[in-house]
Design a protein around this motif. Structure first.
Motif, PDB file in Angstrom:
ATOM      1  N   THR A   1       0.851  -1.085  -0.106  1.00 37.09           N
ATOM      2  CA  THR A   1      -0.007  -0.054  -0.143  1.00 37.09           C
ATOM      3  C   THR A   1       0.769   1.358   0.064  1.00 37.09           C
ATOM      4  O   THR A   1       0.634   2.278  -0.757  1.00 37.09           O
ATOM      5  N   TYR A   2       1.965   1.165   0.826  1.00 36.17           N
ATOM      6  CA  TYR A   2       2.666   2.430   1.076  1.00 36.17           C
ATOM      7  C   TYR A   2       3.573   2.522  -0.230  1.00 36.17           C
ATOM      8  O   TYR A   2       4.081   3.721  -0.367  1.00 36.17           O
TER       9      TYR A   2
ATOM     10  N   VAL B   1       2.533   2.467  -3.269  1.00 34.62           N
ATOM     11  CA  VAL B   1       1.879   3.396  -4.058  1.00 34.62           C
ATOM     12  C   VAL B   1       1.870   5.077  -3.512  1.00 34.62           C
ATOM     13  O   VAL B   1       2.123   5.992  -4.264  1.00 34.62           O
ATOM     14  N   VAL B   2       1.785   4.992  -2.254  1.00 37.16           N
ATOM     15  CA  VAL B   2       2.152   6.376  -1.669  1.00 37.16           C
ATOM     16  C   VAL B   2       3.459   6.965  -1.913  1.00 37.16           C
ATOM     17  O   VAL B   2       3.646   8.103  -2.260  1.00 37.16           O
TER      18      VAL B   2
ATOM     19  N   ILE C   1       3.640   8.210  -5.705  1.00 36.54           N
ATOM     20  CA  ILE C   1       2.830   9.305  -5.807  1.00 36.54           C
ATOM     21  C   ILE C   1       3.618  10.490  -5.184  1.00 36.54           C
ATOM     22  O   ILE C   1       3.919  11.532  -5.703  1.00 36.54           O
TER      23      ILE C   1
ATOM     24  N   ILE D   1     -12.197  19.385  -1.922  1.00 33.56           N
ATOM     25  CA  ILE D   1     -12.248  18.640  -0.709  1.00 33.56           C
ATOM     26  C   ILE D   1     -12.536  19.463   0.526  1.00 33.56           C
ATOM     27  O   ILE D   1     -13.397  19.027   1.318  1.00 33.56           O
TER      28      ILE D   1
ATOM     29  N   GLU E   1      -4.810   6.212   9.600  1.00 34.96           N
ATOM     30  CA  GLU E   1      -4.127   6.031   8.668  1.00 34.96           C
ATOM     31  C   GLU E   1      -5.088   6.043   7.429  1.00 34.96           C
ATOM     32  O   GLU E   1      -4.610   6.504   6.507  1.00 34.96           O
TER      33      GLU E   1
ATOM     34  N   PHE F   1      -5.744   9.393   6.289  1.00 32.66           N
ATOM     35  CA  PHE F   1      -4.448  10.103   5.434  1.00 32.66           C
ATOM     36  C   PHE F   1      -4.433   9.179   4.173  1.00 32.66           C
ATOM     37  O   PHE F   1      -4.314  10.007   2.893  1.00 32.66           O
ATOM     38  N   LEU F   2      -4.558   7.979   3.986  1.00 32.41           N
ATOM     39  CA  LEU F   2      -4.366   7.225   2.970  1.00 32.41           C
ATOM     40  C   LEU F   2      -5.221   7.588   1.740  1.00 32.41           C
ATOM     41  O   LEU F   2      -5.036   7.605   0.392  1.00 32.41           O
TER      42      LEU F   2
ATOM     43  N   PRO G   1      -7.542  10.071   0.756  1.00 35.76           N
ATOM     44  CA  PRO G   1      -7.333  11.280   0.258  1.00 35.76           C
ATOM     45  C   PRO G   1      -5.938  11.285  -0.818  1.00 35.76           C
ATOM     46  O   PRO G   1      -5.965  11.954  -1.883  1.00 35.76           O
ATOM     47  N   PHE G   2      -4.969  10.769  -0.035  1.00 35.82           N
ATOM     48  CA  PHE G   2      -3.567  10.770  -0.649  1.00 35.82           C
ATOM     49  C   PHE G   2      -3.542  10.028  -2.035  1.00 35.82           C
ATOM     50  O   PHE G   2      -2.875  10.426  -2.948  1.00 35.82           O
ATOM     51  N   ILE G   3      -4.225   9.024  -1.951  1.00 39.71           N
ATOM     52  CA  ILE G   3      -4.338   7.995  -3.316  1.00 39.71           C
ATOM     53  C   ILE G   3      -5.232   8.539  -4.281  1.00 39.71           C
ATOM     54  O   ILE G   3      -4.871   8.535  -5.532  1.00 39.71           O
TER      55      ILE G   3
END
Lengths: 284, 258, 293
Positions: free
Chosen positions: A19-20, A22-23, A26, A272, C103, C106-107, C109-111
């Protein structure tokens, strides 16, 4: 038992890692463009005209062109999308007709952007004879973002509770008075969120305007909706792939990419924030 | 079955009414006359059709998809389901208070002025007069007179419901429908609403749906008992509560079911 | 009173026509694609489209075979999907079942940001950063390959797959999970043996929607796949997708020429491919109540 636990822990960490990743990807894109783009940004870059085929100078006409396209797009798509959503949530009853509309919205949302380009070319540029122009480009982009605006507007309308409508009708308001005075005011901020997301998409798209509106270099700023325009995404595309000295003008490319990214992500960010504010303001 | 109450002018006359949600019949052959400037209570177990029936009287069921009505509903002698009926004018004449208080997220003033403005009152002074008189009628004036420009959402539950009553009165209705107006309120606020109902019946025909039998006993002149979509019994409140004619009514009143 | 009724009717019909606009646009899209492409059937003939060579500008013989463009699109799409699936699904499971609330805040919206990055910017990044990296990693002559495009497109598909899979996972009834946990299964076993299988149709639909996005993506692939119209299933060669072909060549054709019409045929094939992918996933999602009707 214990080894099973350890095994599970390892798997959890693997999932977290994936998962991270992907972070990280980005973040890498954002940071890379920020670091290399910032040095290129200057007052002159933002407000100046391109010189030597974009190798030097600024990108002002491209910024302005994107602005024109986006304004044209939203002027067309926002009212149409809003009215469409009002019809679907407030008027339409379950029927074959409304199901067909929903199907069409889903289809429209999935049409590739380049196909919108072909469609705009066939209809607006050739058949209606607008030529490659702000008008043709804006109308094409408007078709493209229509589903985004409809879906967001519908959500905003549905968030206004039923009793707001019943209360107003019971006071002798007509259906339209109820919608106009007691539903729309509370749905409007949510609808704007959708509009901003649509704007963000329209500003970043290249393929549709490639065939309907954009030019790489124009000696003068456009003076009517029938003129071609320069646009940020197209400018970046040409600088990065078509320019004879593409390697040497990397800072110009990064600068353009940063401005575009800033614009699009900035708009998303505004949307947002707006959404969070609206949710706080009206807790039904 | 039908009971004609002859000691009064009748405001509402319902004849052979059947009501359907899609294919499901919710009301069966209702016949009823409702007296002017009296309080009529509808009681019965939940799902018995009493709220549905109430909502047929100002055509609020129209806004629900797939509903259908048969029979006649006359108010002041004219059929409200006639195709030529102006629903807007009907709802002006027949006001409604909902189960859950539903103030609009506007100021107290704007809530009450909403109806009059719709119907063409623009003059600020005139609006102020309406707002004041309606708030006095709904016994809320003293509590809110200093904060008319504040949001109605800041009021307590009981105050909100009285505000909704004031809002309904602002369009000068002749009939006021109340759909369990006190069911979400504490006992003290409930009593206030009941006092208000007693006060209002001087000027208005009031029809109130309630799940609380003591309440029906306290506020109403007439009581109708509904069960499974049928009007089982209808009569003077005293009679219904002391010597009902029907076994089902007696069972319900004495708490054997519902 | 009659005036009021008339007004209400006018408003209704006006809104209804706005509502039907989406249908009209979809129909117009099909209509104009076919209208512009149609004369090609007479000359040079529809059979031309099934040839294996795309060489639209030539002094000897122009070739309008769509096969290499279709295989190019298919190769890139499959590669991108294969790369995106583990990230998308595992990410969705992690976010919905494992991550803490903080977590998640944060995750998610960031993705989402990834979905907002303009494709031309992603293409630019691919050209400058990913292509050289792939070139060095595999010792190739050029970094502009099907694989490079697929890597970038995978990242475009990930937000779609993740968010819809997450919805599917969330809609699995808690009772299933509780039953499994009560039988002594660990949380991890429950996730992979109960939750994910129960959400599978939604997950499959999310992958198909992601594929729809990938097939239709233009700028990124045009910038990084090298644009060679050859039939190949080798990820390390340059390919040219349908989208890139339209975008790159439409600017230079004469309106109404054979080449112009052939490009509209490319558009038709593209439209049909994305249309069917979207249609199927829509049906699946609707069947499982994840879209309201």
């Amino acid at each position: 038992m214990n080894s099973k636990r350890t095994g599970e822990k390892v798997i959890y960490w693997l999932m977290r890692g994936i998962t991270y990743l992907v972070v990280v990807f980005i973040a890498y894109i954002l940071i890379d463009i920020l670091i290399h783009g910032l040095p290129a940004i200057s007052w002159e870059f933002i407000t100046g005209d391109p010189e030597k085929s974009g190798a030097e100078g600024g990108i002002f006409p491209a910024i302005l062109g994107t602005l024109f396209l986006v304004i044209g797009t939203i002027v067309v798509a926002l009212p149409l999308g809003m009215f469409s959503a009002i019809y679907l949530t407030e008027y339409a009853r379950q029927s074959k007709f409304t199901q067909t509309i929903r199907m069409a919205i889903v289809t429209l949302a999935g049409v590739p952007s380049i196909v919108f380009g072909l469609f705009g070319l066939g209809l607006f540029v050739v058949a209606l004879d607008f030529g490659a122009s702000i008008l043709a480009g804006s109308l094409t982009l408007a078709c493209m973002i229509l589903p985004t605006i409809i879906v967001a507007s519908e959500e905003a309308l549905k968030a206004v509770p039923k009793y707001m409508r019943e209360g107003s009708l019971a006071l002798g308001a007509t259906k339209w008075e109820t919608i106009y005075k007691n539903v729309l005011p509370y749905a409007l901020p949510g609808m704007l969120t959708g509009a901003i997301l649509g704007i963000g998409r329209a500003a970043g798209e290249t393929a549709p305007i490639l065939l309907t509106a954009a030019a790489f270099f124009l000696p003068e700023l456009p003076s009517s909706v029938y003129d071609q325009v320069m646009a940020l995404p197209y400018h970046l595309y040409i600088l990065a792939t078509q320019h004879p000295e593409a390697q040497k003008i990397l800072p110009m490319q990064y600068g353009t990419a940063l401005v575009l990214l800033f614009l699009v992500i900035g708009l998303n960010f505004v949307a947002i924030i707006l959404r969070i504010k609206v949710r706080k303001k009206y807790k039904w | 079955m039908s009971e004609i109450l002859t000691d009064n002018n009748n405001k509402v006359h319902v004849e052979n009414m059947n009501f359907y949600y899609g294919n499901v019949q919710a009301l069966f052959d209702i016949n009823m006359d409702i007296a002017e400037k009296k309080v009529t209570a509808f009681i019965g177990p939940s799902g018995c059709g009493k709220s549905t029936f109430l909502r047929t009287l100002n055509r609020m069921n129209d806004i629900i998809d797939g509903t259908r009505i048969e029979g006649k509903v006359l108010i002041d002698g004219s059929d409200i389901y006639n195709p030529m009926t102006d629903v807007v004018a009907l709802r002006k004449k027949v006001g409604m208070i909902f189960q859950k208080s539903n103030p609009f997220p506007k100021s107290i003033f704007d809530n009450i002025a909403y109806g009059p403005r719709l119907h063409g009152v623009k003059d600020k002074n005139q609006l102020m007069e309406i707002v004041e008189s309606c708030l006095i009628k709904s016994a809320l004036w003293d509590e809110v007179k200093d904060r008319l420009d504040k949001s109605a959402m800041g009021l307590s539950g009981g105050q909100q419901q009285r505000l909704c009553i004031a809002r309904a009165l602002a369009i000068n209705p002749e009939v006021v429908l109340m759909d369990e107006p006190a069911s979400a309120l504490d006992p003290k606020s409930t009593l206030k609403i009941e006092d208000l109902v007693n006060e209002l019946k001087k000027d208005y025909t009031i029809i109130i749906v309630t799940n609380n039998m003591q309440q029906a006993g306290r506020v109403s002149d007439y009581t109708a008992f509904f069960y499974e979509g049928k009007l089982i019994e209808f009569g003077a409140t005293g009679q219904i509560f002391t010597k009902p004619n029907q076994k089902q009514t007696e069972d319900y009143i004495t708490g054997r079911f519902g | 009173m009659n005036k009021q009724r008339l007004k209400a009717k006018i408003i209704k019909y006006f809104l209804q026509s706005c509502g039907s606009l989406s249908i009209i646009i979809v129909l117009l899209i099909f209509l104009f694609l076919f209208k512009e492409a149609f004369p090609f059937i007479g000359s040079p003939g529809i059979g031309e489209l099934f040839h294996n060579i795309w060489n639209p500008v030539s002094f000897q013989k122009e070739e309008f075979g769509l096969v290499p463009l279709i295989t190019g699109s298919v190769l890139v799409t499959i590669l991108a999907t294969v790369i995106a699936i583990p990230f998308g699904i595992i990410g969705a499971v992690y976010i919905s079942e494992v991550a803490s609330a903080k977590e998640r805040e944060f995750l998610k919206p960031f993705i989402e940001i990834l979905a907002g990055i303009p494709s031309v910017v992603l293409g630019f990044f691919g050209l400058i950063v990913i292509a050289p990296f792939i070139k060095d990693l595999f010792g190739l002559n050029t970094g502009l390959t099907a694989l490079t495009g697929a890597v970038l497109l995978a990242f475009m598909a990930i937000p779609t797959i993740m968010s819809i899979s997450e919805d599917a996972i969330k809609s699995v009834p808690a009772a299933y999970k509780e039953a499994s946990l009560a039988l002594g299964a660990s949380k991890l076993e429950t996730i992979w043996k109960v939750v994910v299988p129960a959400a599978l149709s939604g997950i499959v639909a999310s992958v198909m929607l992601g594929m729809g996005r990938v097939v239709g993506e233009t700028m990124t692939v045009m910038m990084v796949t090298g644009n060679a119209p050859v039939i190949s299933m080798n990820p390390f060669t340059s390919v040219r997708t349908m989208t890139a072909t339209i975008a790159a060549e439409m600017g230079e054709v004469t309106i109404g020429s054979d080449h112009y019409m052939a490009l509209f045929w490319v558009g038709i094939v593209l439209m049909l491919m994305t249309f069917s992918l979207n249609l199927i996933s829509y049906r699946v999602l609707k069947k499982y109540g994840m879209i309201d009707k």
